[in-house]
Motif scaffolding. Structure first.
Motif, PDB file in Angstrom:
ATOM      1  N   ILE A 125       0.585  -1.315  -0.115  1.00 30.99           N
ATOM      2  CA  ILE A 125      -0.146   0.212   0.290  1.00 30.99           C
ATOM      3  C   ILE A 125       0.913   1.202   0.024  1.00 30.99           C
ATOM      4  N   GLN A 126       2.087   1.469   0.710  1.00 28.06           N
ATOM      5  CA  GLN A 126       2.638   2.516   0.623  1.00 28.06           C
ATOM      6  C   GLN A 126       3.647   2.632  -0.471  1.00 28.06           C
ATOM      7  N   ILE A 127       3.492   1.890  -1.292  1.00 27.24           N
ATOM      8  CA  ILE A 127       4.248   2.119  -2.586  1.00 27.24           C
ATOM      9  C   ILE A 127       3.431   2.842  -3.642  1.00 27.24           C
ATOM     10  N   LYS A 128       2.287   2.361  -3.430  1.00 28.94           N
ATOM     11  CA  LYS A 128       0.637   2.834  -4.469  1.00 28.94           C
ATOM     12  C   LYS A 128       0.447   4.436  -3.755  1.00 28.94           C
ATOM     13  N   ASP A 129       0.663   4.283  -1.980  1.00 28.86           N
ATOM     14  CA  ASP A 129       0.546   5.691  -2.145  1.00 28.86           C
ATOM     15  C   ASP A 129       1.564   6.789  -3.128  1.00 28.86           C
ATOM     16  N   ILE A 130       2.877   6.188  -2.651  1.00 28.96           N
ATOM     17  CA  ILE A 130       3.618   6.573  -3.034  1.00 28.96           C
ATOM     18  C   ILE A 130       3.978   7.198  -4.500  1.00 28.96           C
ATOM     19  N   PHE A 131       3.095   6.206  -5.711  1.00 29.95           N
ATOM     20  CA  PHE A 131       2.614   6.593  -7.353  1.00 29.95           C
ATOM     21  C   PHE A 131       1.564   7.830  -7.657  1.00 29.95           C
ATOM     22  N   GLN A 132       1.175   7.367  -6.160  1.00 34.39           N
ATOM     23  CA  GLN A 132      -0.589   8.512  -6.557  1.00 34.39           C
ATOM     24  C   GLN A 132      -0.315   9.661  -5.863  1.00 34.39           C
ATOM     25  N   GLU A 133       0.874  10.066  -4.906  1.00 30.70           N
ATOM     26  CA  GLU A 133       1.605  11.581  -4.680  1.00 30.70           C
ATOM     27  C   GLU A 133       2.774  11.819  -5.879  1.00 30.70           C
ATOM     28  N   ILE A 134       3.342  11.380  -6.901  1.00 31.60           N
ATOM     29  CA  ILE A 134       4.367  11.688  -7.469  1.00 31.60           C
ATOM     30  C   ILE A 134       2.907  12.274  -9.024  1.00 31.60           C
ATOM     31  N   ILE A 135       1.893  10.519  -9.437  1.00 31.58           N
ATOM     32  CA  ILE A 135       1.449  11.676 -10.027  1.00 31.58           C
ATOM     33  C   ILE A 135       0.549  12.835  -9.539  1.00 31.58           C
ATOM     34  N   LYS A 136       0.544  13.112  -8.632  1.00 28.96           N
ATOM     35  CA  LYS A 136      -0.290  14.291  -7.710  1.00 28.96           C
ATOM     36  C   LYS A 136       0.608  15.900  -8.538  1.00 28.96           C
ATOM     37  N   GLU A 137       1.709  14.819  -7.989  1.00 25.57           N
ATOM     38  CA  GLU A 137       3.022  16.394  -7.471  1.00 25.57           C
ATOM     39  C   GLU A 137       2.727  16.063  -9.276  1.00 25.57           C
ATOM     40  N   LEU A 138       2.710  16.190 -10.503  1.00 26.53           N
ATOM     41  CA  LEU A 138       3.165  16.329 -12.299  1.00 26.53           C
ATOM     42  C   LEU A 138       1.625  16.957 -12.064  1.00 26.53           C
ATOM     43  N   GLN A 139       0.876  16.743 -11.549  1.00 27.01           N
ATOM     44  CA  GLN A 139      -0.422  16.944 -12.171  1.00 27.01           C
ATOM     45  C   GLN A 139      -0.881  18.589 -11.844  1.00 27.01           C
ATOM     46  N   LEU A 140      -0.059  18.632 -10.885  1.00 30.26           N
ATOM     47  CA  LEU A 140      -1.070  20.532  -9.530  1.00 30.26           C
ATOM     48  C   LEU A 140       1.039  21.342 -10.384  1.00 30.26           C
ATOM     49  N   LYS A 142       2.700  22.093  -8.630  1.00 32.57           N
ATOM     50  CA  LYS A 142       3.078  23.198  -7.375  1.00 32.57           C
ATOM     51  C   LYS A 142       4.767  23.514  -7.109  1.00 32.57           C
ATOM     52  N   THR A 143       5.026  24.775  -6.179  1.00 35.45           N
ATOM     53  CA  THR A 143       6.468  24.701  -6.420  1.00 35.45           C
ATOM     54  C   THR A 143       6.539  23.545  -5.679  1.00 35.45           C
ATOM     55  N   GLY A 144       8.465  23.340  -6.752  1.00 33.41           N
ATOM     56  CA  GLY A 144       8.908  22.581  -5.866  1.00 33.41           C
ATOM     57  C   GLY A 144       8.365  21.339  -6.300  1.00 33.41           C
ATOM     58  N   TYR A 145       7.505  21.042  -7.277  1.00 34.60           N
ATOM     59  CA  TYR A 145       7.576  19.981  -7.310  1.00 34.60           C
ATOM     60  C   TYR A 145       8.529  18.528  -8.472  1.00 34.60           C
ATOM     61  N   SER A 146       9.335  19.298  -8.435  1.00 37.42           N
ATOM     62  CA  SER A 146       9.724  18.369  -9.468  1.00 37.42           C
ATOM     63  C   SER A 146      10.630  17.894  -8.322  1.00 37.42           C
ATOM     64  N   ILE A 147      11.319  18.119  -7.249  1.00 32.79           N
ATOM     65  CA  ILE A 147      12.029  18.284  -6.268  1.00 32.79           C
ATOM     66  C   ILE A 147      10.583  17.146  -5.277  1.00 32.79           C
ATOM     67  N   VAL A 148       9.746  17.482  -4.818  1.00 33.64           N
ATOM     68  CA  VAL A 148       9.228  16.537  -4.038  1.00 33.64           C
ATOM     69  C   VAL A 148       9.054  15.177  -4.899  1.00 33.64           C
ATOM     70  N   ALA A 149       8.677  15.465  -6.009  1.00 35.78           N
ATOM     71  CA  ALA A 149       8.332  13.758  -7.584  1.00 35.78           C
ATOM     72  C   ALA A 149       9.814  13.142  -7.038  1.00 35.78           C
ATOM     73  N   THR A 150      11.129  13.511  -7.367  1.00 34.67           N
ATOM     74  CA  THR A 150      12.226  12.481  -6.771  1.00 34.67           C
ATOM     75  C   THR A 150      12.482  12.756  -5.758  1.00 34.67           C
ATOM     76  N   ALA A 151      12.334  13.288  -4.832  1.00 37.97           N
ATOM     77  CA  ALA A 151      12.618  12.389  -3.058  1.00 37.97           C
ATOM     78  C   ALA A 151      11.619  11.151  -3.145  1.00 37.97           C
ATOM     79  N   ASP A 152      10.526  11.504  -4.085  1.00 39.54           N
ATOM     80  CA  ASP A 152       9.761  10.237  -2.768  1.00 39.54           C
ATOM     81  C   ASP A 152       9.876   8.789  -4.465  1.00 39.54           C
ATOM     82  N   LEU A 153      10.034   9.410  -5.778  1.00 42.06           N
ATOM     83  CA  LEU A 153      11.109   8.181  -6.527  1.00 42.06           C
ATOM     84  C   LEU A 153      11.828   7.736  -5.319  1.00 42.06           C
ATOM     85  N   GLU A 154      12.450   8.110  -4.951  1.00 43.68           N
ATOM     86  CA  GLU A 154      14.060   7.441  -3.825  1.00 43.68           C
ATOM     87  C   GLU A 154      13.241   6.879  -2.940  1.00 43.68           C
TER      88      GLU A 154
END
Length: 278
Positions: A125-140, A142-154
């Motif tokens: 479930i944690q991994i699924k949630d991170i996928f959802q978070e990355i999708i949301k960051e890339l859709q919205l 917001k400030t620093g979204y690329s950094i947040v998405a990359t941190a989520d990937l790691e």
């Protein structure tokens, strides 16, 4: 088909994007569900970036080195840049999958650090949630979204590593073997094979066969045969069901073959065994 995705750039390319000016960067991420039609992807020359696929329901059909392999739910598939990508999903399987494309000068180093490779990680479930978070960051965006998405990937890669270690542990293998034994006792009349048993346990056939014999003392098919013989002995002694019907109830389509197997194991034919009890 349900297709939800987010993208770093405003435009898309089938060959993807490479960016070695940064250590790690997420290009795009999404979720797909195939409910009404089949889907196939053919990239003989691969892409410029990496792709990680996580199948969460159903299964996918992947071509690796010219051989098709069924990849079941709970598994990930990793494609590196330039690696041929040939796979498909059938709507009949009701498959759902997450995917992410990423690039960067340190991408390979990070994958090696976390020992990321195609394999089974289970329902996480944690991994699924991170996928959802990355999708949301890339859709919205917001400030620093690329950094947040990359941190989520790691973080996702670290959790995948943790899940793979857990799935490969002896404790996990003992648990899935216990589940298989219970399943065999409940459905011994099904057309089981070493392949289907190994797939049930999400283990390779070679490792599964070795592990099963080490733990149970006999090969998987020998265990199944012994189980069926014990069920046959019970039915022969406790019922008046005909030998042919007993054979059919145990999964044998040929009563003569069943009789040969029974005699080899017990020392006498089913009929003789029953008569000796009277």
């Amino acid at each position: 088909m349900i297709d939800i995705s987010g993208h770093l750039r405003e435009y898309r390319r089938e060959i993807g994007f490479s960016n070695y000016d940064v250590p790690l960067e997420v290009n795009c991420c999404g979720q797909q569900s195939f409910l009404t039609r089949d889907f196939s992807k053919s990239r003989p020359n691969g892409r410029l970036d990496y792709q990680l696929i996580y199948i969460t329901r159903g299964c996918g059909y992947f071509n690796f080195s010219g051989k098709e392999q069924v990849v079941n739910a709970g598994s990930i598939v990793l494609y590196r840049p330039g690696e041929p990508q040939l796979y498909s999903y059938s709507f009949k399987d009701k498959t759902s999958a997450y995917w992410i494309h990423f690039t960067g000068s340190d991408a390979e180093k990070i994958l090696n650090r976390f020992d990321i490779h195609s394999g089974y990680i289970g329902n996480n479930i944690q991994i699924k949630d991170i996928f959802q978070e990355i999708i949301k960051e890339l859709q919205l965006k917001k400030t620093g979204y690329s950094i947040v998405a990359t941190a989520d990937l790691e973080k996702m890669l670290a959790l995948i590593n943790r899940s793979m270690e857990l799935e490969a542990s002896e404790d996990r293998n003992d648990l899935v073997l216990e589940r298989l034994i219970i399943q065999l006792n409940q459905s011994y009349n099904n057309a089981w094979s070493v392949t289907s048993m190994a797939r049930y346990c999400n283990l390779s056939e070679g490792y599964f066969s070795h592990y099963f014999k080490e733990k149970m003392g006999v090969s998987p098919m020998k265990y199944l045969a012994n189980l069926r013989i014990e069920k046959a002995k019970f039915l022969l002694s406790e019922s008046d069901i005909s030998v042919s019907n007993i054979a059919a109830s145990l999964g044998f389509s040929d009563v003569l073959y069943f009789s040969r197997i029974f005699k080899k194991a017990v020392g006498e034919s089913p009929t003789a065994f029953r008569n000796a009890l009277n």
